[in-house]
Design a protein around this motif. Structure first.
Motif, PDB file in Angstrom:
ATOM      1  N   GLY A 138     -59.427 -26.886 102.594  1.00 40.06           N
ATOM      2  CA  GLY A 138     -59.718 -25.821 101.640  1.00 40.06           C
ATOM      3  C   GLY A 138     -59.560 -24.449 102.255  1.00 40.06           C
ATOM      4  N   HIS A 139     -60.068 -24.271 103.465  1.00 41.40           N
ATOM      5  CA  HIS A 139     -59.869 -23.045 104.240  1.00 41.40           C
ATOM      6  C   HIS A 139     -59.303 -23.447 105.588  1.00 41.40           C
ATOM      7  CE1 HIS A 139     -61.870 -19.969 101.755  1.00 41.40           C
ATOM      8  NE2 HIS A 139     -62.743 -20.905 101.441  1.00 41.40           N
ATOM      9  N   GLY A 140     -58.296 -22.721 106.035  1.00 38.87           N
ATOM     10  CA  GLY A 140     -57.708 -22.996 107.338  1.00 38.87           C
ATOM     11  C   GLY A 140     -56.452 -22.181 107.520  1.00 38.87           C
ATOM     12  N   GLY A 141     -56.174 -21.758 108.736  1.00 37.27           N
ATOM     13  CA  GLY A 141     -55.006 -20.939 109.000  1.00 37.27           C
ATOM     14  C   GLY A 141     -55.390 -19.660 109.715  1.00 37.27           C
ATOM     15  N   SER A 142     -54.389 -18.839 109.996  1.00 40.84           N
ATOM     16  CA  SER A 142     -54.616 -17.626 110.785  1.00 40.84           C
ATOM     17  C   SER A 142     -54.369 -16.355 109.993  1.00 40.84           C
ATOM     18  CB  SER A 142     -53.709 -17.643 112.025  1.00 40.84           C
ATOM     19  OG  SER A 142     -52.343 -17.718 111.643  1.00 40.84           O
ATOM     20  N   ASP A 143     -54.514 -16.422 108.673  1.00 35.45           N
ATOM     21  CA  ASP A 143     -54.425 -15.240 107.817  1.00 35.45           C
ATOM     22  C   ASP A 143     -55.549 -15.313 106.791  1.00 35.45           C
ATOM     23  OD1 ASP A 143     -53.444 -13.643 105.319  1.00 35.45           O
ATOM     24  OD2 ASP A 143     -52.109 -13.002 106.934  1.00 35.45           O
ATOM     25  N   PRO A 144     -56.214 -14.184 106.506  1.00 41.42           N
ATOM     26  CA  PRO A 144     -57.325 -14.210 105.548  1.00 41.42           C
ATOM     27  C   PRO A 144     -56.934 -14.699 104.155  1.00 41.42           C
ATOM     28  CG  PRO A 144     -57.362 -12.174 106.807  1.00 41.42           C
ATOM     29  CD  PRO A 144     -56.072 -12.870 107.148  1.00 41.42           C
ATOM     30  N   VAL A 146     -55.421 -17.359 103.473  1.00 42.91           N
ATOM     31  CA  VAL A 146     -55.582 -18.810 103.415  1.00 42.91           C
ATOM     32  C   VAL A 146     -56.829 -19.291 104.155  1.00 42.91           C
ATOM     33  CG1 VAL A 146     -53.140 -19.324 103.062  1.00 42.91           C
ATOM     34  CG2 VAL A 146     -54.004 -19.058 105.392  1.00 42.91           C
ATOM     35  N   ASN A 147     -57.527 -18.380 104.788  1.00 45.34           N
ATOM     36  CA  ASN A 147     -58.739 -18.753 105.517  1.00 45.34           C
ATOM     37  C   ASN A 147     -59.783 -17.649 105.362  1.00 45.34           C
ATOM     38  OD1 ASN A 147     -60.705 -19.757 107.208  1.00 45.34           O
ATOM     39  ND2 ASN A 147     -59.319 -20.195 108.897  1.00 45.34           N
ATOM     40  N   GLY A 148     -60.685 -17.840 104.402  1.00 45.84           N
ATOM     41  CA  GLY A 148     -61.697 -16.831 104.136  1.00 45.84           C
ATOM     42  C   GLY A 148     -62.653 -16.594 105.283  1.00 45.84           C
ATOM     43  N   HIS A 149     -62.749 -17.536 106.226  1.00 43.37           N
ATOM     44  CA  HIS A 149     -63.640 -17.361 107.373  1.00 43.37           C
ATOM     45  C   HIS A 149     -63.223 -16.177 108.246  1.00 43.37           C
ATOM     46  CE1 HIS A 149     -65.707 -21.110 106.563  1.00 43.37           C
ATOM     47  NE2 HIS A 149     -64.558 -21.756 106.545  1.00 43.37           N
ATOM     48  N   MET A 150     -61.978 -15.785 108.179  1.00 43.37           N
ATOM     49  CA  MET A 150     -61.494 -14.726 109.054  1.00 43.37           C
ATOM     50  C   MET A 150     -62.086 -13.354 108.730  1.00 43.37           C
ATOM     51  SD  MET A 150     -57.495 -15.711 109.745  1.00 43.37           S
ATOM     52  CE  MET A 150     -57.317 -14.260 110.764  1.00 43.37           C
ATOM     53  N   ARG A 151     -62.751 -13.243 107.609  1.00 45.74           N
ATOM     54  CA  ARG A 151     -63.447 -11.982 107.312  1.00 45.74           C
ATOM     55  C   ARG A 151     -64.465 -11.650 108.385  1.00 45.74           C
ATOM     56  NH1 ARG A 151     -64.139 -14.292 101.820  1.00 45.74           N
ATOM     57  NH2 ARG A 151     -66.179 -14.860 102.618  1.00 45.74           N
ATOM     58  N   THR A 152     -65.034 -12.681 109.025  1.00 43.64           N
ATOM     59  CA  THR A 152     -66.085 -12.434 110.017  1.00 43.64           C
ATOM     60  C   THR A 152     -65.541 -11.863 111.321  1.00 43.64           C
ATOM     61  OG1 THR A 152     -65.962 -14.746 110.743  1.00 43.64           O
ATOM     62  CG2 THR A 152     -67.591 -14.218 109.065  1.00 43.64           C
ATOM     63  N   VAL A 170     -62.192 -24.540 109.885  1.00 43.96           N
ATOM     64  CA  VAL A 170     -61.465 -25.333 108.894  1.00 43.96           C
ATOM     65  C   VAL A 170     -62.500 -26.004 107.995  1.00 43.96           C
ATOM     66  CG1 VAL A 170     -59.758 -27.145 108.506  1.00 43.96           C
ATOM     67  CG2 VAL A 170     -59.649 -25.765 110.593  1.00 43.96           C
ATOM     68  N   ASP A 171     -62.291 -25.906 106.689  1.00 43.15           N
ATOM     69  CA  ASP A 171     -63.148 -26.584 105.708  1.00 43.15           C
ATOM     70  C   ASP A 171     -62.355 -27.699 105.044  1.00 43.15           C
ATOM     71  OD1 ASP A 171     -65.221 -24.867 106.240  1.00 43.15           O
ATOM     72  OD2 ASP A 171     -65.017 -23.695 104.400  1.00 43.15           O
ATOM     73  N   PHE A 172     -63.007 -28.839 104.870  1.00 40.53           N
ATOM     74  CA  PHE A 172     -62.349 -29.998 104.266  1.00 40.53           C
ATOM     75  C   PHE A 172     -63.072 -30.443 103.003  1.00 40.53           C
ATOM     76  CE2 PHE A 172     -61.111 -30.473 108.731  1.00 40.53           C
ATOM     77  CZ  PHE A 172     -59.774 -30.828 108.630  1.00 40.53           C
ATOM     78  N   PHE A 173     -62.293 -30.771 101.980  1.00 40.01           N
ATOM     79  CA  PHE A 173     -62.768 -31.516 100.814  1.00 40.01           C
ATOM     80  C   PHE A 173     -62.293 -32.966 100.961  1.00 40.01           C
ATOM     81  CE2 PHE A 173     -61.957 -27.184  99.178  1.00 40.01           C
ATOM     82  CZ  PHE A 173     -63.225 -26.862  98.746  1.00 40.01           C
ATOM     83  N   GLY A 174     -62.905 -33.856 100.193  1.00 34.45           N
ATOM     84  CA  GLY A 174     -62.441 -35.231 100.157  1.00 34.45           C
ATOM     85  C   GLY A 174     -61.500 -35.440  98.988  1.00 34.45           C
ATOM     86  N   LEU A 175     -60.665 -36.471  99.079  1.00 30.41           N
ATOM     87  CA  LEU A 175     -59.745 -36.830  98.001  1.00 30.41           C
ATOM     88  C   LEU A 175     -60.054 -38.241  97.528  1.00 30.41           C
ATOM     89  CD1 LEU A 175     -56.374 -35.414  99.397  1.00 30.41           C
ATOM     90  CD2 LEU A 175     -57.817 -34.434  97.605  1.00 30.41           C
ATOM     91  N   LEU A 280     -66.897 -30.505 104.660  1.00 28.00           N
ATOM     92  CA  LEU A 280     -67.143 -30.387 106.097  1.00 28.00           C
ATOM     93  C   LEU A 280     -66.620 -29.048 106.588  1.00 28.00           C
ATOM     94  CD1 LEU A 280     -67.920 -31.486 108.939  1.00 28.00           C
ATOM     95  CD2 LEU A 280     -65.524 -32.240 109.126  1.00 28.00           C
ATOM     96  N   HIS A 281     -67.463 -28.339 107.302  1.00 32.22           N
ATOM     97  CA  HIS A 281     -67.066 -27.122 108.019  1.00 32.22           C
ATOM     98  C   HIS A 281     -67.022 -27.479 109.498  1.00 32.22           C
ATOM     99  CE1 HIS A 281     -67.472 -22.762 109.252  1.00 32.22           C
ATOM    100  NE2 HIS A 281     -67.945 -23.374 110.327  1.00 32.22           N
ATOM    101  N   ILE A 282     -65.890 -27.153 110.157  1.00 37.94           N
ATOM    102  CA  ILE A 282     -65.782 -27.422 111.587  1.00 37.94           C
ATOM    103  C   ILE A 282     -65.080 -26.241 112.250  1.00 37.94           C
ATOM    104  CG2 ILE A 282     -63.633 -28.746 111.246  1.00 37.94           C
ATOM    105  CD1 ILE A 282     -64.478 -30.487 113.658  1.00 37.94           C
TER     106      ILE A 282
END
Length: 320
Positions: A138-144, A146-152, A170-175, A280-282
């Motif tokens: 759901g979130h992951g990558g090195s640009d905000p 595609v990865n909202g965590h990078m705001r921090t 990286v945040d994961f959803f299940g399928l 999952l947040h990791i």
């Protein structure tokens, strides 16, 4: 949030496809730009949006429809016989819209693609943290984008400083069946989500630094913005710490100071802490300074099973 998803991930793509299919431009340049503009915008939307809702494969359907409609428009309009430029105001308006879509789609799509590159920091390699199942980033990558965590990473925002270590998380959803993340659009029961209760395993060999196991799992969309990690495990693997958060209450059997090897059971995915739905947040970080918040260490990149994962990527869990 539901209205925004319906507008951007269903209504807007269908509107653009209908425009291309039902009202193709009457000039060669106009039709070329119309096809390119709608295609670029749909591509950018596929890369930037979170497709856990409604479903991860929908952008592929849009892409296939775009290709069919673009070819059909060229065939119906007998493209070789079209005038090069429009002869009416409406045709020039369509060109202006197409150029706008092409510019916006090209810029955001390029940023999303560049976000697939690892960040300019040390990158830690770990094993797959999941047991059986299928998972979507759901979130992951090195640009905000595609990865909202990078705001921090913004040191000027004081409230971000205690969470800085999670900047490349990286945040994961299940399928579940048909690629759906839940049985329903946004059910309140966390057990209705495919990832809830998924087994988590140690992705590296190291020492257990911290464990929290008593936080409640909330109904969706409730969350705890104070105890942000919820139930979690922090592992010290070499010089890095690996943080796994939002785990299920009572599922963790580890104790601080214990040792783990790759593949040891850690617990299960839950919906505790600052989690708007089960996931999952990791993340990887340098250990936080003594007395500092636990995830305020220097952020590190993360490669899982040799892959730097970005939004929209899928990761299979272990086979057994």
């Amino acid at each position: 949030m539901t209205v925004l998803i319906l507008l951007t991930q269903i209504a807007l793509p269908l509107t653009l496809l209908a425009w291309l299919g039902l009202w193709p431009a009457g000039s060669f340049i106009g039709l070329l730009l119309q096809a390119a503009g709608t295609g670029a915008f749909l591509f950018a939307l596929a890369r930037v949006a979170q497709w856990a809702v409604p479903v991860w494969w929908l952008p592929r359907v849009y892409g296939a429809l775009w290709l069919v409609l673009a070819v059909a428009a060229c065939w119906r309009q007998e493209i070789s016989g079209l005038p090069w430029l429009p002869d009416a105001v409406g045709g020039w308006g369509a060109i202006a819209l197409s150029v706008l879509l092409l510019g916006l789609g090209g810029w955001t799509g390029a940023r999303a693609m560049l976000g697939q590159r690892p960040p300019p920091v040390e990158v830690v390699d770990i094993a797959n943290p999941f047991g059986p199942g299928r998972y979507l980033v759901g979130h992951g990558g090195s640009d905000p984008l595609v990865n909202g965590h990078m705001r921090t990473l913004d040191a000027n925002v004081e409230r971000f400083r205690p969470w800085r270590g999670q900047s490349f998380a990286v945040d994961f959803f299940g399928l579940g069946p048909w690629g759906l993340r839940a049985s329903g659009w946004r059910p309140a029961d966390p057990a209705a989500y495919a990832i809830f209760g998924a087994e988590l395993r140690a992705p590296c060999a190291g020492t257990v630094v911290a464990v929290e196991n008593d936080q409640p799992d909330f109904e969706v969309p409730e969350q705890d913005t104070v105890n942000r990690l919820g139930n979690h495990v922090i592992l010290r693997c070499g010089e890095a710490e690996i943080v796994l958060a939002h785990m299920r209450q009572g599922s963790i059997s580890l104790v601080p100071g214990g040792r783990v090897v790759v593949g040891d059971r850690l617990g299960e995915v839950g919906n505790s802490g600052a989690s708007t739905e089960p996931h999952l947040h990791i993340h990887a970080q340098r250990p936080a300074s003594e007395g500092a918040p636990p995830i305020s260490g220097e952020p590190l990149g993360l490669r899982i099973d040799g892959r730097f994962l970005v939004r929209g990527d899928r990761l299979p869990g272990a086979l057994n």
